[in-house]
Design a protein around this motif. Structure first.
Motif, PDB file in Angstrom:
ATOM      1  N   CYS A   7     -17.357   9.509  -6.730  1.00 14.87           N
ATOM      2  CA  CYS A   7     -16.713   9.814  -5.786  1.00 14.87           C
ATOM      3  C   CYS A   7     -18.845   9.977  -4.766  1.00 14.87           C
ATOM      4  O   CYS A   7     -18.906  10.729  -4.944  1.00 14.87           O
ATOM      5  N   CYS A  56      -9.517  11.707  -5.023  1.00 12.26           N
ATOM      6  CA  CYS A  56     -11.035  12.542  -5.761  1.00 12.26           C
ATOM      7  C   CYS A  56     -10.683  14.103  -5.626  1.00 12.26           C
ATOM      8  O   CYS A  56     -10.712  14.460  -4.071  1.00 12.26           O
ATOM      9  N   CYS A  84     -12.598  15.857  -3.131  1.00 13.36           N
ATOM     10  CA  CYS A  84     -12.291  15.991  -1.513  1.00 13.36           C
ATOM     11  C   CYS A  84     -10.759  15.929  -1.130  1.00 13.36           C
ATOM     12  O   CYS A  84     -10.448  15.992  -0.100  1.00 13.36           O
TER      13      CYS A  84
HETATM   14 ZN    ZN Z   1     -15.441  13.227  -3.551  1.00 12.36          ZN
END
Ligand code: ZN
Length: 286
Positions: free
Chosen positions: A246, A266, A269
């Protein structure tokens, strides 16, 4: 699949290159691609190209005063603009990936093509774009709604946010690729339920949508039509990047597969570091 930014770029390219020219001929190679028969393809000969626009992911070429060639490029369709064609001979039916060809009076024109064996590119020659069933059902354009309109549309459908965002009847223009990007930018799980989103989360999601879509439009418009497709991948952070880091946090981008598509996200995230269950695998285990 071409989405809002790519179709917007194609429309912009046609406005620059094709508008003002006259159609010499509309040739149909794949009869299953042209979904309408009245008016016939011959009706556009001699008409000027008067505009080009977009309805969600549908491209709309305005012909003369009251005809529209509306095209849905589906998963593997594309528009190839040609400065000239090798042969003046009309297309042979059922030949290769070209579904339709539009020849203009300056010798240029474009081919609507579709790769692969599953043919789902759809073209409609209509007097009003609303005659196209997929167009009449479209929700407001993703780049035309304000924050409150967005909240109202999103909350009108209960479900996982990924599915609701890509539902063309809720909002027009967002597909599988950019919804992955929007959810990543908003740091939101694709499986978050729309009914449970707070006002603040809706605002974050709205801003992420504006940002991702306007950036992608800016990147796409100005490119030559032939180069647009490659550009889509270049701007992506998670979509189609399974196994890669990511760019925001360095975690490995993961994927959830469904029968005919997949999504990427991700974990750090978007899901508090937790991998989402892969539906395909869970189904096999069950
Ligand atoms: Zn990420």
């Amino acid at each position: 699949m071409p989405e809002l930014p790519e179709v917007e770029a194609l429309a912009a390219y046609l406005r620059e290159r094709a508008v003002g020219h006259t159609v010499e001929r509309l040739e149909v190679s794949s009869f299953s691609a042209l979904k309408t028969y009245d008016p016939p393809p011959s009706a556009v000969a001699g008409l000027a190209v008067t505009g080009a626009g977009r309805h969600g992911k549908f491209l709309d070429l305005h012909l003369g005063a009251d005809l529209h060639l509306v095209v849905h490029l589906a998963r593997a369709g594309w528009l190839h603009y040609r400065d000239s064609f090798r042969s003046p001979a009309p297309l042979k039916p059922g030949s290769g990936p070209i579904a339709l060809r539009v020849r203009l009076d300056d010798g240029s024109g474009f081919d609507l093509t579709e790769a692969g064996t599953q043919k789902s590119l759809a073209a409609y020659l209509v007097r009003d774009p609303a005659e196209v069933p997929g167009v009449s059902r479209l929700g407001p354009d993703a780049l035309a709604v304000d924050r409150d309109g967005f909240a109202e549309r999103l909350r009108s459908r209960r479900g996982q946010v990924k599915g609701v965002l890509t539902d063309q009847e809720v909002l027009a223009g967002i597909g599988n690729a950019y919804s992955d990007e929007i959810l990543h930018a908003a740091k939101m799980s694709p499986f978050a339920l729309t009914a449970k989103l707070t006002d603040e989360q809706i605002t974050t999601l709205y801003e992420a949508m504006r940002q991702v879509e306007t950036d992608a439009v800016a990147r796409s418009v100005g490119q030559k039509a032939a180069e647009l497709k490659g550009e889509k991948r270049a701007g992506m952070r998670v979509h189609a990047r399974t196994g890669l880091p990511c760019p925001v946090c360095g975690d490995t981008v993961r994927e959830v597969s469904f029968a005919d598509k997949s999504l990427q996200y991700c974990p750090t995230c978007q899901t508090g570091g937790k991998p989402l269950a892969d539906r395909r695998l869970s189904k096999l285990i069950r």
